[in-house]
Design a protein around this motif. Structure first.
Motif, PDB file in Angstrom:
ATOM      1  N   VAL A 177      57.501  40.414 -14.470  1.00  0.00           N
ATOM      2  CA  VAL A 177      58.438  39.570 -13.437  1.00  0.00           C
ATOM      3  C   VAL A 177      60.040  39.621 -13.631  1.00  0.00           C
ATOM      4  N   GLY A 178      60.526  40.319 -14.893  1.00  0.00           N
ATOM      5  CA  GLY A 178      61.924  40.537 -15.021  1.00  0.00           C
ATOM      6  C   GLY A 178      62.210  41.941 -14.449  1.00  0.00           C
ATOM      7  N   GLU A 179      61.422  42.794 -14.123  1.00  0.00           N
ATOM      8  CA  GLU A 179      61.897  43.931 -13.818  1.00  0.00           C
ATOM      9  C   GLU A 179      61.619  44.336 -12.363  1.00  0.00           C
ATOM     10  N   VAL A 180      60.869  43.336 -11.244  1.00  0.00           N
ATOM     11  CA  VAL A 180      60.654  43.553 -10.091  1.00  0.00           C
ATOM     12  C   VAL A 180      61.559  42.384  -9.386  1.00  0.00           C
ATOM     13  N   PRO A 181      61.654  42.643  -8.073  1.00  0.00           N
ATOM     14  CA  PRO A 181      62.620  41.882  -7.198  1.00  0.00           C
ATOM     15  C   PRO A 181      62.187  40.364  -7.360  1.00  0.00           C
ATOM     16  N   SER A 182      63.222  39.421  -7.349  1.00  0.00           N
ATOM     17  CA  SER A 182      62.754  37.940  -7.567  1.00  0.00           C
ATOM     18  C   SER A 182      62.094  37.552  -6.553  1.00  0.00           C
ATOM     19  N   GLU A 183      61.959  38.017  -5.367  1.00  0.00           N
ATOM     20  CA  GLU A 183      61.323  37.442  -4.276  1.00  0.00           C
ATOM     21  C   GLU A 183      59.888  38.073  -3.885  1.00  0.00           C
ATOM     22  N   ALA A 184      59.462  38.947  -4.933  1.00  0.00           N
ATOM     23  CA  ALA A 184      58.248  39.476  -4.734  1.00  0.00           C
ATOM     24  C   ALA A 184      57.104  38.676  -4.585  1.00  0.00           C
ATOM     25  N   HIS A 185      55.940  39.276  -4.027  1.00  0.00           N
ATOM     26  CA  HIS A 185      54.873  38.657  -4.042  1.00  0.00           C
ATOM     27  C   HIS A 185      53.808  39.422  -4.815  1.00  0.00           C
ATOM     28  N   PHE A 186      52.991  38.844  -5.675  1.00  0.00           N
ATOM     29  CA  PHE A 186      52.191  39.278  -6.600  1.00  0.00           C
ATOM     30  C   PHE A 186      50.619  39.328  -6.333  1.00  0.00           C
ATOM     31  N   LEU A 187      49.943  40.606  -6.288  1.00  0.00           N
ATOM     32  CA  LEU A 187      48.562  40.832  -5.990  1.00  0.00           C
ATOM     33  C   LEU A 187      47.813  41.110  -7.519  1.00  0.00           C
ATOM     34  N   VAL A 188      46.907  40.310  -7.775  1.00  0.00           N
ATOM     35  CA  VAL A 188      46.155  40.165  -9.158  1.00  0.00           C
ATOM     36  C   VAL A 188      44.935  40.377  -8.665  1.00  0.00           C
ATOM     37  N   CYS A 189      43.979  41.556  -9.395  1.00  0.00           N
ATOM     38  CA  CYS A 189      42.704  41.825  -9.019  1.00  0.00           C
ATOM     39  C   CYS A 189      42.045  42.102 -10.329  1.00  0.00           C
ATOM     40  N   GLY A 190      40.883  41.579 -10.602  1.00  0.00           N
ATOM     41  CA  GLY A 190      40.084  42.014 -11.992  1.00  0.00           C
ATOM     42  C   GLY A 190      39.011  40.981 -12.088  1.00  0.00           C
ATOM     43  N   SER A 191      38.455  40.840 -13.406  1.00  0.00           N
ATOM     44  CA  SER A 191      37.258  40.029 -13.611  1.00  0.00           C
ATOM     45  C   SER A 191      37.990  38.696 -13.776  1.00  0.00           C
ATOM     46  N   LEU A 192      37.406  37.630 -13.694  1.00  0.00           N
ATOM     47  CA  LEU A 192      37.699  36.293 -13.874  1.00  0.00           C
ATOM     48  C   LEU A 192      38.684  35.950 -15.052  1.00  0.00           C
ATOM     49  N   PRO A 193      38.496  36.430 -16.267  1.00  0.00           N
ATOM     50  CA  PRO A 193      39.291  36.004 -17.398  1.00  0.00           C
ATOM     51  C   PRO A 193      40.505  36.565 -17.158  1.00  0.00           C
ATOM     52  N   PHE A 194      40.632  37.950 -16.507  1.00  0.00           N
ATOM     53  CA  PHE A 194      41.916  38.853 -16.490  1.00  0.00           C
ATOM     54  C   PHE A 194      42.567  38.120 -15.527  1.00  0.00           C
ATOM     55  N   VAL A 195      42.298  37.815 -14.283  1.00  0.00           N
ATOM     56  CA  VAL A 195      42.935  37.008 -13.273  1.00  0.00           C
ATOM     57  C   VAL A 195      43.477  35.672 -13.929  1.00  0.00           C
ATOM     58  N   ARG A 196      42.648  34.966 -14.485  1.00  0.00           N
ATOM     59  CA  ARG A 196      43.107  33.734 -14.848  1.00  0.00           C
ATOM     60  C   ARG A 196      44.399  33.725 -15.860  1.00  0.00           C
ATOM     61  N   ASP A 197      44.233  34.720 -16.696  1.00  0.00           N
ATOM     62  CA  ASP A 197      45.297  34.978 -17.857  1.00  0.00           C
ATOM     63  C   ASP A 197      46.485  35.427 -16.997  1.00  0.00           C
ATOM     64  N   ILE A 198      46.461  36.442 -16.180  1.00  0.00           N
ATOM     65  CA  ILE A 198      47.654  36.817 -15.514  1.00  0.00           C
ATOM     66  C   ILE A 198      48.456  35.874 -14.474  1.00  0.00           C
ATOM     67  N   TRP A 199      47.413  35.017 -13.937  1.00  0.00           N
ATOM     68  CA  TRP A 199      47.870  33.895 -12.907  1.00  0.00           C
ATOM     69  C   TRP A 199      48.754  32.803 -13.866  1.00  0.00           C
ATOM     70  N   GLN A 200      48.146  32.302 -14.941  1.00  0.00           N
ATOM     71  CA  GLN A 200      48.767  31.530 -15.957  1.00  0.00           C
ATOM     72  C   GLN A 200      50.117  31.906 -16.319  1.00  0.00           C
ATOM     73  N   LYS A 201      50.170  33.459 -16.841  1.00  0.00           N
ATOM     74  CA  LYS A 201      51.314  33.821 -17.302  1.00  0.00           C
ATOM     75  C   LYS A 201      52.465  34.109 -16.109  1.00  0.00           C
ATOM     76  N   LEU A 202      52.059  34.231 -15.053  1.00  0.00           N
ATOM     77  CA  LEU A 202      52.975  34.544 -13.871  1.00  0.00           C
ATOM     78  C   LEU A 202      53.686  33.081 -13.530  1.00  0.00           C
ATOM     79  N   THR A 203      52.940  31.991 -13.524  1.00  0.00           N
ATOM     80  CA  THR A 203      53.275  30.660 -13.195  1.00  0.00           C
ATOM     81  C   THR A 203      54.065  30.114 -14.362  1.00  0.00           C
ATOM     82  N   ALA A 204      53.765  30.668 -15.763  1.00  0.00           N
ATOM     83  CA  ALA A 204      54.546  30.291 -16.821  1.00  0.00           C
ATOM     84  C   ALA A 204      55.998  30.729 -16.669  1.00  0.00           C
ATOM     85  N   ALA A 205      56.002  31.979 -15.948  1.00  0.00           N
ATOM     86  CA  ALA A 205      57.228  32.913 -15.733  1.00  0.00           C
ATOM     87  C   ALA A 205      58.046  32.391 -14.488  1.00  0.00           C
TER      88      ALA A 205
END
Length: 220
Positions: A177-205
């Motif tokens: 999140v700190g490396e990419v443009p602040s206005e970026a849109h994120f695409l997350v794909c993978g297993s359910l645990p992977f996607v849930r973990d990344i989504w939680q960390k993105l929103t926490a950031a």
């Protein structure tokens, strides 16, 4: 197999020891990031199984990329040869955000399929953070090398020399999140645990939920 159509495999490419890409003449138009359902005649799974389209909409050949996990569908597909026929559905799905914002893909393994399809033809700046157990298991290596996507690859099980975009260990979402443009849109794909973990960390950031698109797959 209502609304299915038959296609013939014209090319088979072994991406790595576990993953195979099957190519067939594109039978219809589709949007990058969509998926098709594959049916197996005689299978107890009459509804078939969904696979993301891994080719670009502009290409003459359509493809799906499959990891052999020992399940009925993955084993069947990874054993197909040129000339074999597949029963498939039309394309579905709305993973593609269709935005002009910079795009950031976060994925692992075959989760790259729909993200590659979206990023490959995007006009805006594109970034990819990709996790794999070792460089030997990388997929779409040549395609990514020839693209304009800024790629960071993470080897999670094998120590590698940190060059050519490779890094050791797992990616840190807060760092992404700190490396990419602040206005970026994120695409997350993978297993359910992977996607849930990344989504939680993105929103926490402090990434707004409206700037996150997710796609989940089930290996078997």
């Amino acid at each position: 197999m209502r609304d299915s159509l038959t296609v013939e495999i014209v090319r088979v490419h072994q991406e790595n020891p576990e993953v195979t890409t099957l190519y067939f003449a594109r039978p219809f138009d589709f949007m990058a990031g969509q998926y098709i359902t594959v049916f197996i005649e005689g299978s107890q799974v009459r509804e078939g199984k969904a696979y993301s389209i891994s080719s670009r909409p502009s290409e003459e050949l359509m493809s799906i990329t499959v990891k052999d996990v020992g399940g009925e569908f993955s084993s069947y597909l990874c054993s197909r040869q040129v000339g074999d026929k597949l029963q498939i559905s039309p394309a579905y799905g709305d993973f593609n955000p269709q935005t002009e914002r910079p795009l950031v893909g976060i994925t692992a393994g075959c989760g790259l399929s729909p993200i590659w399809s979206i990023l490959a033809d995007a006009k805006q700046p594109t970034f990819l953070y990709f996790s794999q157990k070792s460089p030997e298991y990388m997929v779409f290596s040549e395609e990514l090398a020839a693209s304009n996507i800024t790629v960071k690859k993470f080897s999670t099980r094998q120590q590698v020399e940190e060059k050519d975009g490779w890094h050791n260990g797992r990616f840190e979402v807060a760092n992404i999140v700190g490396e990419v443009p602040s206005e970026a849109h994120f695409l997350v794909c993978g297993s359910l645990p992977f996607v849930r973990d990344i989504w939680q960390k993105l929103t926490a950031a402090s990434v707004d939920e409206s700037h996150i698109s997710t796609e989940t797959f089930f290996e078997r």
